[in-house]
Design a protein around this motif. Structure first.
Motif, PDB file in Angstrom:
ATOM      1  N   ALA A  27     -35.980 -32.927 -21.842  1.00  0.00           N
ATOM      2  CA  ALA A  27     -35.137 -33.387 -20.731  1.00  0.00           C
ATOM      3  C   ALA A  27     -35.988 -33.780 -19.533  1.00  0.00           C
ATOM      4  CB  ALA A  27     -34.147 -32.294 -20.346  1.00  0.00           C
ATOM      5  N   THR A  28     -37.098 -33.073 -19.315  1.00  0.00           N
ATOM      6  CA  THR A  28     -37.963 -33.412 -18.180  1.00  0.00           C
ATOM      7  C   THR A  28     -38.627 -34.757 -18.401  1.00  0.00           C
ATOM      8  OG1 THR A  28     -39.681 -32.044 -19.220  1.00  0.00           O
ATOM      9  CG2 THR A  28     -38.405 -31.045 -17.430  1.00  0.00           C
ATOM     10  N   GLY A  29     -39.058 -35.023 -19.624  1.00  0.00           N
ATOM     11  CA  GLY A  29     -39.622 -36.330 -19.926  1.00  0.00           C
ATOM     12  C   GLY A  29     -38.598 -37.436 -19.758  1.00  0.00           C
ATOM     13  N   GLN A  30     -37.379 -37.203 -20.253  1.00  0.00           N
ATOM     14  CA  GLN A  30     -36.325 -38.208 -20.135  1.00  0.00           C
ATOM     15  C   GLN A  30     -36.026 -38.518 -18.675  1.00  0.00           C
ATOM     16  OE1 GLN A  30     -32.585 -37.074 -21.875  1.00  0.00           O
ATOM     17  NE2 GLN A  30     -31.653 -39.064 -21.541  1.00  0.00           N
ATOM     18  N   ARG A  31     -35.915 -37.477 -17.856  1.00  0.00           N
ATOM     19  CA  ARG A  31     -35.596 -37.695 -16.441  1.00  0.00           C
ATOM     20  C   ARG A  31     -36.623 -38.619 -15.789  1.00  0.00           C
ATOM     21  NH1 ARG A  31     -37.770 -35.471 -12.067  1.00  0.00           N
ATOM     22  NH2 ARG A  31     -38.779 -33.779 -13.239  1.00  0.00           N
ATOM     23  N   LYS A  32     -37.902 -38.354 -16.030  1.00  0.00           N
ATOM     24  CA  LYS A  32     -38.935 -39.157 -15.383  1.00  0.00           C
ATOM     25  C   LYS A  32     -39.039 -40.545 -16.007  1.00  0.00           C
ATOM     26  CE  LYS A  32     -42.317 -36.007 -15.177  1.00  0.00           C
ATOM     27  NZ  LYS A  32     -43.559 -35.358 -14.707  1.00  0.00           N
ATOM     28  N   ALA A  33     -38.826 -40.633 -17.317  1.00  0.00           N
ATOM     29  CA  ALA A  33     -38.877 -41.944 -17.971  1.00  0.00           C
ATOM     30  C   ALA A  33     -37.782 -42.869 -17.447  1.00  0.00           C
ATOM     31  CB  ALA A  33     -38.755 -41.777 -19.479  1.00  0.00           C
ATOM     32  N   LEU A  34     -36.572 -42.347 -17.325  1.00  0.00           N
ATOM     33  CA  LEU A  34     -35.481 -43.191 -16.861  1.00  0.00           C
ATOM     34  C   LEU A  34     -35.646 -43.549 -15.384  1.00  0.00           C
ATOM     35  CD1 LEU A  34     -32.447 -41.634 -18.762  1.00  0.00           C
ATOM     36  CD2 LEU A  34     -33.919 -43.559 -19.411  1.00  0.00           C
ATOM     37  N   ALA A  35     -36.245 -42.640 -14.615  1.00  0.00           N
ATOM     38  CA  ALA A  35     -36.546 -42.977 -13.219  1.00  0.00           C
ATOM     39  C   ALA A  35     -37.604 -44.071 -13.149  1.00  0.00           C
ATOM     40  CB  ALA A  35     -37.022 -41.734 -12.474  1.00  0.00           C
ATOM     41  N   LEU A  36     -38.622 -43.980 -14.003  1.00  0.00           N
ATOM     42  CA  LEU A  36     -39.661 -45.009 -14.036  1.00  0.00           C
ATOM     43  C   LEU A  36     -39.078 -46.347 -14.476  1.00  0.00           C
ATOM     44  CD1 LEU A  36     -42.700 -45.635 -13.716  1.00  0.00           C
ATOM     45  CD2 LEU A  36     -42.999 -44.932 -16.111  1.00  0.00           C
ATOM     46  N   ALA A  37     -38.203 -46.314 -15.474  1.00  0.00           N
ATOM     47  CA  ALA A  37     -37.562 -47.544 -15.939  1.00  0.00           C
ATOM     48  C   ALA A  37     -36.742 -48.186 -14.819  1.00  0.00           C
ATOM     49  CB  ALA A  37     -36.680 -47.237 -17.139  1.00  0.00           C
ATOM     50  N   ALA A  38     -35.987 -47.375 -14.090  1.00  0.00           N
ATOM     51  CA  ALA A  38     -35.173 -47.903 -12.998  1.00  0.00           C
ATOM     52  C   ALA A  38     -36.052 -48.529 -11.917  1.00  0.00           C
ATOM     53  CB  ALA A  38     -34.308 -46.791 -12.405  1.00  0.00           C
ATOM     54  N   SER A  39     -37.187 -47.900 -11.640  1.00  0.00           N
ATOM     55  CA  SER A  39     -38.086 -48.440 -10.610  1.00  0.00           C
ATOM     56  C   SER A  39     -38.682 -49.779 -11.023  1.00  0.00           C
ATOM     57  CB  SER A  39     -39.208 -47.435 -10.302  1.00  0.00           C
ATOM     58  OG  SER A  39     -40.184 -47.418 -11.342  1.00  0.00           O
ATOM     59  N   GLN A  40     -38.756 -50.025 -12.342  1.00  0.00           N
ATOM     60  CA  GLN A  40     -39.313 -51.283 -12.852  1.00  0.00           C
ATOM     61  C   GLN A  40     -38.216 -52.284 -13.220  1.00  0.00           C
ATOM     62  OE1 GLN A  40     -42.687 -51.850 -12.927  1.00  0.00           O
ATOM     63  NE2 GLN A  40     -42.777 -49.893 -11.863  1.00  0.00           N
ATOM     64  N   GLY A  41     -36.969 -51.896 -13.063  1.00  0.00           N
ATOM     65  CA  GLY A  41     -35.860 -52.797 -13.344  1.00  0.00           C
ATOM     66  C   GLY A  41     -35.663 -53.092 -14.812  1.00  0.00           C
ATOM     67  N   VAL A  42     -35.956 -52.102 -15.677  1.00  0.00           N
ATOM     68  CA  VAL A  42     -35.779 -52.286 -17.111  1.00  0.00           C
ATOM     69  C   VAL A  42     -34.896 -51.162 -17.653  1.00  0.00           C
ATOM     70  CG1 VAL A  42     -38.004 -53.451 -17.353  1.00  0.00           C
ATOM     71  CG2 VAL A  42     -37.864 -50.974 -17.749  1.00  0.00           C
ATOM     72  N   SER A  43     -34.404 -51.343 -18.869  1.00  0.00           N
ATOM     73  CA  SER A  43     -33.576 -50.330 -19.498  1.00  0.00           C
ATOM     74  C   SER A  43     -34.175 -49.937 -20.839  1.00  0.00           C
ATOM     75  CB  SER A  43     -32.143 -50.826 -19.681  1.00  0.00           C
ATOM     76  OG  SER A  43     -32.124 -51.972 -20.509  1.00  0.00           O
ATOM     77  N   LEU A  44     -33.864 -48.714 -21.268  1.00  0.00           N
ATOM     78  CA  LEU A  44     -34.354 -48.171 -22.521  1.00  0.00           C
ATOM     79  C   LEU A  44     -33.189 -47.615 -23.331  1.00  0.00           C
ATOM     80  CD1 LEU A  44     -37.346 -46.025 -21.147  1.00  0.00           C
ATOM     81  CD2 LEU A  44     -37.507 -48.325 -22.150  1.00  0.00           C
ATOM     82  N   ASP A  45     -33.299 -47.736 -24.636  1.00  0.00           N
ATOM     83  CA  ASP A  45     -32.420 -47.005 -25.547  1.00  0.00           C
ATOM     84  C   ASP A  45     -33.120 -45.677 -25.821  1.00  0.00           C
ATOM     85  OD1 ASP A  45     -30.757 -46.063 -27.557  1.00  0.00           O
ATOM     86  OD2 ASP A  45     -31.616 -47.375 -29.093  1.00  0.00           O
ATOM     87  N   TRP A  46     -32.710 -44.631 -25.111  1.00  0.00           N
ATOM     88  CA  TRP A  46     -33.416 -43.355 -25.150  1.00  0.00           C
ATOM     89  C   TRP A  46     -32.745 -42.414 -26.143  1.00  0.00           C
ATOM     90  CZ3 TRP A  46     -37.947 -42.384 -22.665  1.00  0.00           C
ATOM     91  CH2 TRP A  46     -38.430 -41.066 -22.718  1.00  0.00           C
ATOM     92  N   ARG A  47     -33.509 -41.891 -27.091  1.00  0.00           N
ATOM     93  CA  ARG A  47     -33.004 -40.943 -28.073  1.00  0.00           C
ATOM     94  C   ARG A  47     -33.634 -39.578 -27.804  1.00  0.00           C
ATOM     95  NH1 ARG A  47     -31.208 -44.128 -32.465  1.00  0.00           N
ATOM     96  NH2 ARG A  47     -30.609 -46.156 -31.562  1.00  0.00           N
TER      97      ARG A  47
END
Length: 210
Positions: free
Chosen positions: A74-94
């Protein structure tokens, strides 16, 4: 300080490692990813496993690829999605552990396994087989990790020889595939506090028949 790796690292270990505000392996992608995966073509479907805090998946999404990232913490997901948002991209996160992951069949143009060296040999074989199944005929698997020679360095990775790589430990998982690159070499890493300094690395790139 370099974190100590544990055999078959538990999800809770990685959850703790990624808990801080900083990015343990930095925000930039691994140099291998940037150098070798820049020309897959817009819209390419890419699977990235053991994605951690998202640095590779976010960069891949920034190349206009459709990226599925697998990571249980969950900690990795939180930071990954924050990083994605900062770069204006989206991920299909499993948010799944690879031990129970249902590998898709021939669903991706490319698959990435970068530094998944929590895996002892039997588990590594299962992961490599899954990556092979996941790419379509003509698709490519990209692998990047620490060499067995990394035991002499302090720049990251496990101090467990069997979890380290040689090309000869990786290639048997891909019989009949085209070998594009299979190298054991030295480099200097600057990937956050987790990967910093002289390192012994292995790259394997293979293309599925078809």
């Amino acid at each position: 300080m370099i974190a100590v790796w544990r055999r078959e690292g538990r999800v809770s270990d990685w959850q703790e490692r990624f808990a801080g505000e900083g990015y343990h392996y930095g925000r930039a992608p691994a140099q291998f990813v940037q150098a070798r995966m820049a020309d897959l073509g817009a819209g390419a479907r890419v699977l990235s496993i053991a994605e951690g805090e998202g640095r590779n998946a976010v960069w891949l999404a920034g190349q206009r690829y459709r990226v599925t990232a697998v990571e249980p913490t969950a900690t990795g997901q939180r930071k990954a999605l924050a990083l994605a948002a900062s770069q204006g991209v989206s991920l299909d996160w499993r948010a799944e552990d690879l031990k129970g992951f249902a590998w898709p069949e021939e669903a991706f143009d490319a698959a990435l396994g970068c530094f998944f060296q929590f895996a002892a040999p039997e588990f590594r074989v299962r992961i490599l087989a899954g990556l092979g199944r996941a790419v379509r005929p003509g698709g490519t698997v990209f692998l990047h990790g620490f060499s067995t020679r990394q035991l002499a360095n302090d720049s990251g990775g496990p101090k467990i020889e069997e979890q380290l790589w040689t090309p000869e430990r990786i290639l048997p998982a891909f019989p009949g595939w085209q070998v594009i690159r299979a190298e054991d070499y030295d480099a200097v890493l600057a990937e956050g506090p987790g990967h910093s300094g002289p390192a012994a690395l292995v790259d394997v790139i293979v293309r599925k028949p078809g």
